[in-house]
Design an enzyme around this catalytic site. Structure first.
Site: not given
Ligand code: A2R
Length: 307
Positions: A142-145, A165, A221, A245, A250, A268-270
């Site tokens: 649960l960071g920025r994104i 963590r 990832r 994604d 990949e 991988h088009v996030g």
């Protein structure tokens, strides 16, 4: 002009700005002694042998927020500033996560194929799907994104829980244990960094915890999920659905995964919209140009923030 080594592709807009300030070298044509700056991306990074061969390197500017393909502690130890592009892609990656979740819940691809094939006309209405409303959504990282994903899901009235963590100052339940969280969740959304600390932390136990009605979404990832265990779980019904994604090897995606009907797969088009990639490109270049101007950078990775 200082010498910049380009690793991977860059956009025309990035090229135009960089050409005005640097002599740009490609990987097949550079003098290691002369390179002071590198521009790269999250996938290619900088191989350890290459970094070691550049004695005068000062900055590695990465296009993307993930920097697991650069040995940041080793760079920091040499005084090399590694930069990335946080924040400018939060909303886009969050949209991708929500898109994958909704597509999995509402069988978007199955029903699209149902119309295109003529089955709707031939066989009648399609099978029912699951509602994405009122779900318990576990966010791994649960960071920025991760926070942007929680915010973007609000109209679906989720109960948000999370595993990191360290506990954050947020109104959501924190779990120390990822498997315990998965058992309580309808959907698990992965958005941690990659690298050794998160390698395959979504393992068979976590997926069994999510269960036959559970949905796994990965926009972080490929390394974060044990892909072989996921294929086994999705094939045997131990895990219900996956929206992915990113993949371990990949752009190779195992045929078994491509054959499964209970997956939604993206290349991988996030963050891959014109608008967001332009913003990422601008920040990647801004970091390099600012360093030329005054020796500082704008968005150093945490390991290099003290330099
Ligand atoms: O664990 P904490 O307290 O450092 O929280 C961070 C969490 N995180 C982890 N959670 C569980 N196990 C770990 N080993 C672990 N390592 C990190 O992931 C934090 O809440 C979150 C990362 O947030 P940010 O640093 O703000 O990254 P952002 O911008 O949200 O991007 C995340 C990743 C990138 O690294 C790319 O790989 C991907 O999204 O596109």
């Amino acid at each position: 002009m200082p010498d910049l080594l380009q690793i991977g592709g860059i956009t025309d807009a990035m090229k135009a700005r960089l050409e005005a300030a640097f002599t740009i070298h490609q990987l097949d044509d550079f003098d290691p002694e002369k390179i002071t700056h590198v521009v790269t991306n999250g996938h290619d990074g900088v191989k350890p042998e290459l970094m070691a061969s550049l004695p005068n390197l000062q900055v590695i500017s990465g296009y993307g927020v993930g920097y697991d393909a650069v040995d940041a502690p080793a760079a920091a130890a040499r005084g090399i500033k590694v930069t990335h592009t946080p924040n400018v892609l939060n909303q886009e990656v969050a949209t991708s996560a929500v898109l994958l979740m909704l597509a999995a819940y509402r069988e978007l691809l199955r029903d699209d194929a149902y119309v295109r094939s003529g089955d709707w006309e031939a066989k009648g209405g399609s099978a029912l799907t699951r509602s994405a409303d009122n779900q318990t959504v576990g966010i791994l990282g649960l960071g920025r994104i991760g926070q942007a994903i929680a915010d973007k899901l609000a109209p679906w009235n989720p109960t948000i829980v999370y595993h990191t963590r360290t506990k954050k100052d947020v109104p959501y339940k924190h779990y120390d244990n990822l498997t315990a969280m998965a058992k309580d969740c309808d959907v698990l959304i992965c958005i941690t960094p990659g690298g050794p600390a998160t390698n395959k932390i979504v393992n068979a136990d976590v997926m069994a915890g999510l269960g036959p009605k559970g949905t796994l979404i990965n926009v972080s990832r490929g390394s974060v999920v044990d892909e072989a265990a996921m294929i086994d779980a999705l094939s045997s019904g131990k895990l219900g659905w996956a929206g992915l994604d990113v993949f371990e090897g990949e752009p190779h995606v195992p045929q078994a995964l491509r054959d499964l009907p209970n997956t939604v797969l993206l290349p991988h088009v996030g963050s891959a919209t014109h608008e967001t990639r332009a913003a990422m490109g601008d920040l990647t270049v801004d970091n390099l140009l600012q360093h030329l101007k005054d020796g500082t950078v704008i968005t150093a990775v945490p390991e290099c923030a003290h330099l």
